[in-house]
Design a protein around this motif. Structure first.
Motif, mmCIF file in Angstrom:
data_model
loop_
_atom_site.group_PDB
_atom_site.id
_atom_site.type_symbol
_atom_site.label_atom_id
_atom_site.label_comp_id
_atom_site.label_asym_id
_atom_site.label_seq_id
_atom_site.Cartn_x
_atom_site.Cartn_y
_atom_site.Cartn_z
ATOM 1 N N THR A 175 0.829 -1.207 0.000
ATOM 2 C CA THR A 175 0.000 0.000 0.000
ATOM 3 C C THR A 175 0.858 1.249 0.000
ATOM 4 N N PRO A 178 2.541 2.783 -3.836
ATOM 5 C CA PRO A 178 1.774 3.697 -4.684
ATOM 6 C C PRO A 178 1.491 5.046 -4.033
ATOM 7 N N GLU A 179 1.563 5.114 -2.705
ATOM 8 C CA GLU A 179 1.334 6.384 -2.022
ATOM 9 C C GLU A 179 2.489 7.359 -2.214
ATOM 10 N N ARG A 183 2.342 8.163 -9.974
ATOM 11 C CA ARG A 183 2.843 7.443 -11.149
ATOM 12 C C ARG A 183 3.321 6.031 -10.821
ATOM 13 N N LEU A 184 3.352 5.677 -9.545
ATOM 14 C CA LEU A 184 3.770 4.345 -9.126
ATOM 15 C C LEU A 184 2.554 3.463 -8.897
ATOM 16 N N SER A 185 2.637 2.225 -9.358
ATOM 17 C CA SER A 185 1.562 1.257 -9.120
ATOM 18 C C SER A 185 2.180 -0.076 -8.711
ATOM 19 N N TRP A 186 1.373 -0.910 -8.053
ATOM 20 C CA TRP A 186 1.863 -2.149 -7.454
ATOM 21 C C TRP A 186 0.867 -3.269 -7.710
ATOM 22 N N ASP A 187 1.361 -4.442 -8.138
ATOM 23 C CA ASP A 187 0.445 -5.553 -8.411
ATOM 24 C C ASP A 187 0.741 -6.780 -7.563
ATOM 25 N N LEU A 191 6.642 -3.396 -9.065
ATOM 26 C CA LEU A 191 6.441 -1.961 -8.916
ATOM 27 C C LEU A 191 6.643 -1.332 -10.284
#
Length: 326
Positions: A175, A178-179, A183-187, A191
């Motif tokens: 969590t 991405p905070e 522009r950052l995302s995590w699956d 990253l």
């Protein structure tokens, strides 16, 4: 296009925060040539204009293409969580000449004509001399551009690390990442940074360095190649108000209630800060600031908590309400 960092099981245990005065120096030099970065740094730019004019920054700018590779050896990820500039520049000076030559050639190739320029040819012909020249240039830039404000900069960066370390404890790594920036995302395993280049790297047990930066704003930076530890550099919280002097934004009613200096101490705490950092920022004696902090804390306007060997002060909800920031 995007940059993707793939996590293995061991990488989750080897993520850390770090602060780098060397990185801030490099990015301050870059900011001088990047008008898109000037909005948040305008007061700093006005103040250092004359001093910066006396620096020869052309060699460093030659290795800072607007799009493309900058040499990792000259601006490597920090060697520790709180390395000093002296430790970091010593590591730069100890760079392997042949590795630095190859890294520099990649950077020069990103600027039309740079490889065939007289300076580019001289560097590649004598990389040991190149290391000395560029390290000297970075050290002089540090002395003129960053060192006078380093207590203020370090306080803001440490406050960012303290905030995000607390969030890591509250919500976990998946969590938190991405905070750090939209522009950052995590699956769950990867990253991803949405950016203008394509880059993929397996962390391979090295983990990840997370590094806030003042002068990198508005960019998020990653892509360090082996042997450097994978790193994500993101804009630090509070950068927008860094150069605003507290006296310029201290409400008059608050001054009448608390007195000028005590009101300015409370107003200055947009981000958590130490006694020393506040004293430097406000131009007050550390003993005076310490006394004001004690009174404000006893009145329920501040809280204090330990971060390493330092004590960070921050406003309570009541303190936020009084300063109009709640």
């Amino acid at each position: 296009m995007a940059s993707r960092l793939h996590f293995g099981d061991d990488d989750f245990l080897r993520c850390r925060f770090a602060i780098s005065p060397l990185w801030e120096t490099q990015e301050a030099v870059r900011t001088l040539k990047r008008p898109d970065r000037h909005a948040y740094q305008a007061p700093w730019l006005r103040r250092i204009r004359d001093a910066a004019a006396g620096l020869d920054l052309a060699p460093l700018w030659l290795l800072m293409p607007r799009r493309g590779h900058s040499p990792d050896w000259l601006g490597a990820p920090p060697i520790g969580p709180a390395a000093t500039f002296e430790e970091e520049i010593a590591a730069v000076r100890a760079s392997d000449p042949e590795a630095a030559r190859e890294d520099t050639a990649l950077s020069l190739a990103c600027t039309p004509g740079a490889l065939d320029s007289s300076r580019g040819r001289a560097w590649l012909a004598d990389p040991a001399r190149m290391i000395r020249e560029l390290a000297d240039a970075v050290e002089e830039a540090w002395r003129v551009l960053i060192a006078p404000d380093w207590p203020r900069l370090r306080a803001l960066l440490e406050a960012d690390v303290a905030f995000h370390s607390r969030r890591l404890a509250e919500v976990g790594l998946g969590t938190l990442l991405p905070e750090l920036d939209p522009r950052l995302s995590w699956d769950g395993r990867t990253l991803t940074l949405a950016q203008h280049t394509e880059h993929t790297r397996d962390l391979a047990g090295q983990g990840l360095v997370l590094m806030p930066s003042v002068f990198s704003w508005p960019d998020v930076v990653t892509g360090f190649e082996p042997p450097w530890q994978p790193t994500v550099v993101y804009p630090a919280r509070g950068t927008a108000g860094l150069w605003t002097e507290p006296a310029e934004r201290t409400p008059g009613a608050l001054v009448r209630l608390l007195g000028r200096n005590r009101a300015e101490v409370l107003t200055a705490l947009d981000e958590p800060a130490t006694t020393t950092a506040l004293a430097h920022r406000l131009g007050l004696a550390a003993s005076s600031v310490s006394s004001h902090l004690t009174v404000l804390r006893d009145a329920g306007l501040l809280t204090a908590r330990r971060y390493g060997h330092q004590v960070l002060y921050e406003r309570t909800p009541l303190g936020m309400a009084l300063t109009g920031s709640g």
